[in-house]
Design a protein around this motif. Structure first.
Motif, PDB file in Angstrom:
ATOM      1  N   ILE A 144       2.254 -40.161  20.860  1.00 42.73           N
ATOM      2  CA  ILE A 144       1.964 -39.575  22.166  1.00 42.73           C
ATOM      3  C   ILE A 144       1.450 -40.705  23.045  1.00 42.73           C
ATOM      4  N   ARG A 145       2.052 -40.858  24.213  1.00 44.67           N
ATOM      5  CA  ARG A 145       1.662 -41.940  25.112  1.00 44.67           C
ATOM      6  C   ARG A 145       1.115 -41.387  26.425  1.00 44.67           C
ATOM      7  N   LEU A 146       0.148 -42.074  26.947  1.00 49.06           N
ATOM      8  CA  LEU A 146      -0.385 -41.782  28.273  1.00 49.06           C
ATOM      9  C   LEU A 146       0.007 -42.916  29.194  1.00 49.06           C
ATOM     10  N   ILE A 147       0.748 -42.600  30.255  1.00 48.88           N
ATOM     11  CA  ILE A 147       1.126 -43.579  31.260  1.00 48.88           C
ATOM     12  C   ILE A 147       0.234 -43.337  32.470  1.00 48.88           C
ATOM     13  N   THR A 148      -0.636 -44.292  32.766  1.00 46.40           N
ATOM     14  CA  THR A 148      -1.734 -44.045  33.705  1.00 46.40           C
ATOM     15  C   THR A 148      -2.008 -45.261  34.579  1.00 46.40           C
ATOM     16  N   ASN A 149      -2.587 -44.990  35.753  1.00 40.41           N
ATOM     17  CA  ASN A 149      -3.073 -46.096  36.575  1.00 40.41           C
ATOM     18  C   ASN A 149      -4.513 -46.462  36.218  1.00 40.41           C
ATOM     19  N   GLY A 150      -5.106 -45.720  35.303  1.00 45.55           N
ATOM     20  CA  GLY A 150      -6.427 -46.060  34.792  1.00 45.55           C
ATOM     21  C   GLY A 150      -7.576 -45.822  35.741  1.00 45.55           C
ATOM     22  N   SER A 151      -7.308 -45.214  36.882  1.00 41.74           N
ATOM     23  CA  SER A 151      -8.331 -45.091  37.923  1.00 41.74           C
ATOM     24  C   SER A 151      -9.450 -44.120  37.569  1.00 41.74           C
ATOM     25  N   LEU A 152      -9.202 -43.245  36.586  1.00 40.32           N
ATOM     26  CA  LEU A 152     -10.174 -42.181  36.295  1.00 40.32           C
ATOM     27  C   LEU A 152     -10.832 -42.321  34.928  1.00 40.32           C
TER      28      LEU A 152
END
Length: 279
Positions: free
Chosen positions: A133-141
């Protein structure tokens, strides 16, 4: 008959609200997408984004029951069913991952940690426990406690994070991602994420007004990753623009040549990072 293509990532391909399949260049096969932003809302505005009618905002309230039903039904169609044979080119009929991606920043969804837990349970019940399972994120939160819990649960389920870093200078981040963030903040968020789960940096490089990224810009990008701790990172997923941007800035965005991307990858490898390239 509709066939999945790396150039077509329509969220409505399977006719569901939250679940959609794509043929992913970076994953190397079928990726089962989880779209927690069906309202096309994101807290960033990336100039290369392929989401039409993108607006500023956060994910709506998620109907977790509907998400579970859609994911359960779709995984059942993929595994004992003939969905892959009907919709996926031969040689690519393998489920590479389940990915939180979609039309905005997925961690903006309320109860993100509970959502991760439920998705992992659906995956396991389908007999696909080895599918990451992958999370593709901008990491802002990542500063939010429930987001950090969700990332930790993702890691416990054998998952990983693809964390967006497209530039290393504040002015370039603002131009590319539409947000004003200091590189030190990006580095801190990336470091926090990497301490919670295996984390790859996901970087889109492109020509802006015909100009490739400069040496100075690449140096600043590498300095940002170094500040986060290169030894904490799994590597860099470097990719170009293969699909047309749907944003007003689209005329200013163009693909780099494969040779230019490879040269940038070589620079990044000099820092000791593993790099994969998807033109």
């Amino acid at each position: 008959m509709n066939t999945l293509s790396t150039n077509d990532h329509r969220r409505d391909f399977a006719g569901m609200t939250y679940v959609y399949p794509v043929l992913s260049r970076r994953a190397g096969g079928v990726s089962v997408g989880i779209n927690l932003n069906p309202n096309n809302a994101c807290n960033w505005h990336c100039v290369y984004c392929q989401v039409p009618d993108l607006v500023r905002g956060t994910a709506p309230d998620i109907d977790l029951g509907l998400l579970e039903r859609e994911l359960t039904a779709f995984l059942s169609a993929l595994t004992p069913g003939d969905y892959l044979a009907r919709h996926v080119p031969e040689g690519l009929r393998v489920i590479q991952d389940i990915a939180f991606s979609g039309n905005g920043e997925p961690t903006s969804a309320k109860g993100f940690d509970r959502i991760v837990e439920r998705v992992a349970a659906c995956r396991d019940a389908a007999g696909l426990a080895t599918v990451p399972i992958r999370l593709i994120t901008n990491g802002s939160l990542v500063g939010r406690e429930e987001v950090r819990r969700g990332i930790a649960r993702l890691a416990a389920a054998g998952g990983e994070v693809w964390f967006k870093v497209d530039a290393g200078r504040a002015e370039d981040i603002e131009r590319i991602n539409g947000v004003r963030i200091e590189p030190a903040t990006v580095a801190h968020r990336l470091q926090t994420c990497a301490q919670l789960a295996p984390t790859w940096v996901q970087t889109c490089l492109f020509a802006w007004d015909g100009q490739a990224p400069t040496e100075e810009q690449i140096d600043a990008y590498l300095a940002c990753l170094d500040a986060a701790g290169v030894d904490r990172l799994e590597g860099v997923l470097l990719y170009g623009v293969a699909r047309e941007s749907m944003q007003p800035e689209a005329p200013r965005v163009a693909a780099l040549s494969a040779d230019t991307l490879d040269a940038c990858a070589a620079r990044i490898r000099e820092s000791g990072l593993t790099v994969t390239v998807s033109p």
